[in-house]
Write a protein that holds these residues in place. Structure first.
Motif, PDB file in Angstrom:
ATOM      1  N   ILE A  62      -5.863  -5.461   0.022  1.00 26.66           N
ATOM      2  CA  ILE A  62      -5.435  -3.933   0.208  1.00 26.66           C
ATOM      3  C   ILE A  62      -6.521  -3.116   1.084  1.00 26.66           C
ATOM      4  O   ILE A  62      -7.413  -3.013   0.529  1.00 26.66           O
ATOM      5  N   TYR A  63      -6.075  -2.509   2.279  1.00 27.84           N
ATOM      6  CA  TYR A  63      -6.851  -1.929   3.145  1.00 27.84           C
ATOM      7  C   TYR A  63      -6.653  -0.658   2.986  1.00 27.84           C
ATOM      8  O   TYR A  63      -5.636  -0.102   3.334  1.00 27.84           O
ATOM      9  N   HIS A  64      -7.471   0.300   2.450  1.00 31.09           N
ATOM     10  CA  HIS A  64      -7.263   1.608   2.249  1.00 31.09           C
ATOM     11  C   HIS A  64      -7.941   2.546   3.374  1.00 31.09           C
ATOM     12  O   HIS A  64      -8.871   2.014   3.718  1.00 31.09           O
ATOM     13  N   PRO A  77     -12.307  -3.072   0.654  1.00 30.47           N
ATOM     14  CA  PRO A  77     -11.029  -3.227   0.367  1.00 30.47           C
ATOM     15  C   PRO A  77     -10.701  -4.000  -0.958  1.00 30.47           C
ATOM     16  O   PRO A  77     -11.754  -4.633  -1.486  1.00 30.47           O
ATOM     17  N   ASP A  95      -0.195  -0.536  -5.500  1.00 34.45           N
ATOM     18  CA  ASP A  95      -1.572   0.276  -6.000  1.00 34.45           C
ATOM     19  C   ASP A  95      -0.919   1.641  -6.481  1.00 34.45           C
ATOM     20  O   ASP A  95       0.181   2.076  -6.277  1.00 34.45           O
ATOM     21  N   LYS A 104      -7.135   9.698  -0.262  1.00 32.00           N
ATOM     22  CA  LYS A 104      -6.210   8.643  -0.259  1.00 32.00           C
ATOM     23  C   LYS A 104      -5.258   8.717   0.638  1.00 32.00           C
ATOM     24  O   LYS A 104      -4.440   7.940   0.857  1.00 32.00           O
ATOM     25  N   TRP A 108      -2.465   2.607   4.652  1.00 32.62           N
ATOM     26  CA  TRP A 108      -2.786   1.631   3.585  1.00 32.62           C
ATOM     27  C   TRP A 108      -2.277   0.252   4.076  1.00 32.62           C
ATOM     28  O   TRP A 108      -0.950   0.075   4.139  1.00 32.62           O
TER      29      TRP A 108
END
Length: 143
Positions: A62-64, A77, A95, A104, A108
């Motif tokens: 998960i690349y945020h 990540p 997530d 945030k 994503w």
């Protein structure tokens, strides 16, 4: 002799009911979307159906956006791996949003690989602007 082909399909994506990762049941979809309101505790992601791959290792990431840890540094990540448990298996990658919400927002990317090859990915756009827009429209009318 023919080889069996592994089959991958995203069966649902968007906003889900709250999920307990220790539970054997997957979360239920609430809204199909890639535009997610940046709200505390909202659950989002996708369910991948995998066929004919029992025992295969899947790598997920998960690349945020630029999320900061408690010391103010940028978080790496989120990554992990999971093994396919049977020949018709569903896996949830998702997530949720936690405090502070402001860091945030943004894109994503959720991605799953098998044997180094991307087999599923979805980009979710988190924004405070979606709080009263498209998501609320669909929820109010029961779609």
């Amino acid at each position: 002799m023919s080889k069996l082909r592994i089959f991958f399909e995203i069966s649902s994506f968007g906003i889900y009911e709250s999920w307990d990762e220790k539970s054997k049941t997957l979360p239920q979809i609430k809204t199909f979307t890639t535009k997610v309101p940046a709200q505390l505790d909202i659950e989002f992601g996708f369910i991948l159906n995998v066929k004919k791959a029992k025992g295969k290792r899947l790598e997920w990431a998960i690349y945020h956006p630029n999320i900061h840890d408690k010391n103010g540094g940028l978080m790496e990540p989120f990554e992990g791996e999971v093994y396919v448990r049977n020949n018709d298996w569903d896996f949830y990658l998702g997530d949720t949003i936690w405090e502070p919400v402001h860091d945030k927002t943004g894109e994503w990317l959720m991605q799953i690989k098998c044997n180094g090859k991307v087999v599923a990915e979805k980009v979710f756009d988190l924004s405070v602007e979606y709080g009263d827009g498209e998501i609320q429209f669909w929820k109010k009318r029961g779609f």
